[in-house]
Motif scaffolding. Sequence first.
Motif, short mmCIF file in Angstrom:
data_model
loop_
_atom_site.label_atom_id
_atom_site.label_comp_id
_atom_site.label_asym_id
_atom_site.label_seq_id
_atom_site.Cartn_x
_atom_site.Cartn_y
_atom_site.Cartn_z
N ALA A 1 0.99 -1.29 0.02
CA ALA A 1 -0.09 0.05 0.02
C ALA A 1 0.89 1.56 -0.14
CB ALA A 1 -1.08 -0.03 1.28
N ALA A 2 2.00 1.11 0.81
CA ALA A 2 2.84 2.34 0.95
C ALA A 2 3.44 2.60 -0.58
CB ALA A 2 4.08 2.11 1.89
N ARG A 3 3.71 1.65 -1.37
CA ARG A 3 4.27 1.74 -2.53
C ARG A 3 3.17 2.43 -3.68
NH1 ARG A 3 9.44 -0.65 -3.34
NH2 ARG A 3 9.88 -1.76 -1.47
N ALA A 4 1.97 1.61 -3.43
CA ALA A 4 1.22 2.36 -4.59
C ALA A 4 0.78 3.81 -4.10
CB ALA A 4 -0.08 1.47 -4.45
N LEU A 5 0.76 4.07 -2.85
CA LEU A 5 0.19 5.43 -2.55
C LEU A 5 1.24 6.33 -2.79
CD1 LEU A 5 -1.18 4.78 1.12
CD2 LEU A 5 -2.47 5.70 -0.92
N SER B 1 5.10 -4.25 -5.28
CA SER B 1 6.01 -5.32 -4.33
C SER B 1 5.77 -5.34 -3.05
CB SER B 1 7.58 -4.69 -4.55
OG SER B 1 8.30 -5.01 -3.57
N ASP B 2 5.83 -6.23 -2.30
CA ASP B 2 5.72 -6.23 -0.68
C ASP B 2 6.96 -6.02 0.03
OD1 ASP B 2 6.84 -8.71 -1.09
OD2 ASP B 2 5.12 -9.83 -0.28
N GLU B 3 8.24 -5.93 -0.72
CA GLU B 3 9.53 -5.68 -0.05
C GLU B 3 9.31 -4.40 0.72
OE1 GLU B 3 12.35 -7.44 -0.48
OE2 GLU B 3 10.63 -8.98 -1.09
N PRO B 4 10.15 -4.47 1.87
CA PRO B 4 10.38 -3.43 2.79
C PRO B 4 10.58 -1.82 1.94
CG PRO B 4 11.56 -4.82 3.71
CD PRO B 4 11.24 -5.45 2.19
N LEU B 5 10.06 -0.98 2.48
CA LEU B 5 10.33 0.27 1.69
C LEU B 5 11.68 0.74 1.95
CD1 LEU B 5 7.33 0.44 1.41
CD2 LEU B 5 7.51 2.78 1.64
N PRO B 6 12.19 1.65 0.88
CA PRO B 6 13.69 2.41 1.27
C PRO B 6 13.44 3.22 2.63
CG PRO B 6 12.85 2.90 -0.79
CD PRO B 6 11.84 1.86 -0.20
N ALA B 7 14.50 3.21 3.34
CA ALA B 7 14.35 4.14 4.69
C ALA B 7 14.42 5.37 4.53
CB ALA B 7 15.74 3.82 5.72
N HIS B 8 14.48 5.96 3.42
CA HIS B 8 14.71 7.57 3.17
C HIS B 8 13.60 8.13 3.42
CE1 HIS B 8 12.67 7.83 -0.79
NE2 HIS B 8 13.34 6.67 -1.19
N HIS B 9 12.35 7.52 3.28
CA HIS B 9 11.10 8.05 3.55
C HIS B 9 10.91 8.73 4.81
CE1 HIS B 9 9.14 6.91 -0.32
NE2 HIS B 9 9.83 5.83 -0.25
N ARG B 10 11.61 8.02 5.66
CA ARG B 10 11.26 8.32 7.15
C ARG B 10 12.55 8.76 7.80
NH1 ARG B 10 7.55 6.19 9.99
NH2 ARG B 10 9.08 5.52 11.84
N THR B 11 13.52 9.52 7.11
CA THR B 11 14.53 9.96 7.86
C THR B 11 14.40 11.25 8.46
OG1 THR B 11 15.02 10.94 5.33
CG2 THR B 11 16.72 9.29 6.19
N GLY B 12 13.20 11.85 8.08
CA GLY B 12 12.75 13.12 8.85
C GLY B 12 12.03 12.93 10.12
N VAL B 13 11.68 11.66 10.30
CA VAL B 13 11.03 11.33 11.45
C VAL B 13 11.85 11.66 12.69
CG1 VAL B 13 9.32 9.69 12.58
CG2 VAL B 13 9.35 10.02 10.06
N THR B 14 11.13 12.47 13.63
CA THR B 14 11.56 12.54 15.13
C THR B 14 10.71 12.49 16.04
OG1 THR B 14 10.88 15.10 15.21
CG2 THR B 14 13.12 14.32 14.13
N ALA B 15 10.92 12.65 17.45
CA ALA B 15 9.95 12.37 18.45
C ALA B 15 8.79 13.24 18.27
CB ALA B 15 10.81 12.61 19.68
N LYS B 16 9.06 14.58 17.84
CA LYS B 16 8.12 15.75 17.68
C LYS B 16 7.18 15.67 16.38
CE LYS B 16 9.93 19.25 20.82
NZ LYS B 16 11.33 19.58 20.85
N SER B 17 7.67 14.83 15.43
CA SER B 17 6.76 14.71 14.14
C SER B 17 5.47 14.33 14.68
CB SER B 17 7.45 13.57 13.26
OG SER B 17 8.89 13.88 12.83
#
Length: 618
Positions: free
Chosen positions: A96-100, A206-222
Amino acid sequence: MALPGAVAAAAGLLLLLLLLVPAAARRCPLLCVDFVAFATMVWSSARCRWRLSRRRPVTLVDVFQEHARRQPRRPLLRFQDEVHTYEDVERRSNRAARALSRRLGLQPGRAVAVFLPNEPTYVWAWLALAKLGCPMACLNTNVRALCTRVCNTPTPRGVCRGALLRDAVEEALPDLQRDGTRVFYLSAHSPTPGVEALLPAIEAASDEPLPAHHRTGVTAKSKAVYIYTSGTTGLPKAAVITETKLMMVANLGRLCGLRPDDIVYTTLPLYHAAGLLIGVGGCFEVGATCVLRAKFSASQFWDDCRHYNVSVIQYVGELMRYLCNTPRHGVRLAMGNGLRAEVWKEFLQRFGPVSIWEFYGATEGNAGFINYTGKIGAVGRDNVFLKTFAPFELIKYNVEKDEPVRDERGLCIRVCPGETGLLVIKITKNTPFDGYAGDSQKTEKKVLRDVLVKGDAFFNSGDLLMIDHERFVYFQDRVGDTFRWKGENVATTEVEATLAMVNFIQEVNVYGVSVPGCEGRCGMAAIRLRAGASFEGERLYAFTRETLPSYAAPRFVRIQDALEITGTFKQCKGNLVRDGFDPGATRDPLFFRDDTKKSYVPLSPDTFAAIRDMRLSL
Ligand SMILES: *[C@@H]1O[C@H](CO)[C@@H](O)[C@H](O)[C@H]1NC(C)=O
Ligand SMILES: *[C@@H]1O[C@H](CO)[C@@H](O)[C@H](O)[C@H]1NC(C)=O
């Protein structure tokens, strides 16, 4: 607070208390209980913050993924006859993440609103968005007309909806499209021209894990989730749930003793914090199974519990009251809020030794209480240790003016033990208030300043609580649910609890209506009769005279076939207040408390006119 600080503080306190506690405990046995509760909460909070403060923050999604690696075959979701294991949901949310990401061109941080009923789709859609670093805005499926306006608050990019809610989508579509919001169905087919169904694209991805770069900006305050707080009055506001708050709330279950082998039954709507964050989030946290049901059903409740081998149930407010039959069941734990002492006692009598964890808190609130002492009816304790962590106060409140009472210096006044006051919680680094999305005005309205000293800031809970002489904390009322009549405060929940004991009354909703020439509001009760029962004016009169002070006994009664409730079983008062006691405004039978006849008599148009023209005073 970063971990080292927390640990040092906790360790210091622990040492100090180990020396002090034995002596104090002899005089005050609850002190130990208080301290254990405090230590547990500090530990839980420190753990959450530590996870999120790492160089690559460990968010709730990471916790879920860890469980998916360790126990791929464990069911995460059960819905009707479907079983979705941790691995299934992990893979599906990757697809779903890939398709979205491809279809919507989603950038991290962009809010996406979902408008879905309680079903597994909700959970994998949430994970998919989280994996893309996009906050999910949870639209209330009951508030159709509002949904367009509501969407605008967090400026969502796309709105994913299940085909089940087609009518509502089509109604809102022109407005949404005008605002540049893109709308998709998450189902296989789209019944609406111009709206794409995403499921085929999701299944092809594909159901492979997503590349990590999508979440690099995520912090405790996100921002992780937006939840629209319902309330019984006012328009919904989007409360911001940050990653930290999400983690803390998801850990509530663990604090209550939720275990990996538990099966949690959630009938609460997933667009609210209790269902999504405590229920599903709690399962993500400990690796348990969640049984979803589209809607709460009183008659199915215990059957479902047996069928799915449920061990933990979630409740909210009056839900427990609706559970009538008493079958055998394997439920050991119930978590929720808003349970009144009478219902709580009755529940324990009827359903046996279920450990009830009652907590108090608001979705947007910055702290809460939990009943860790086992005192029936209390939501927690005024715990001296916890107070250092989350300083709160009960202050005097002027119900009529709808504002806190202030002294000559302009500061608020603490109430005495046993007195009801407005709960305010200090806004600190430990207890931040994240506010409402894109609405600084509403955020500021929830902040109360100059409470104890000039320049301080507290979160205004809008709830009236009471702390008794033994320091137990009781929820009394919502501010808007208390009205004034004849110079006295009338707590609607108290009057409701009393009227609920009348044997011909099935359900009751109490509110105040304006009467010309009178100050304050006059009590009115909307009731639903028990099946087969009829309204008995004289009995109700006699009962209320015995059990309620005269100012609290409702002057008017309105009989309804069904009482309007919100998705979380809160009663709606707005429309009732608007209709008032005008026989011309409704077809429902209205009754009037007649002191000369010592009965509730039908309210005639003549009597109404006499009250309206102030010929008859109440
Ligand atoms: C519930 O437990 C019983 C006995 O352990 C088992 O036979 C049954 O399959 C379980 N039901 C479900 C729905 O898992
Ligand atoms: C809260 O009170 C209920 C009722 O006495 C009790 O069963 C439950 O264990 C209590 N919860 C805690 C955590 O003590």
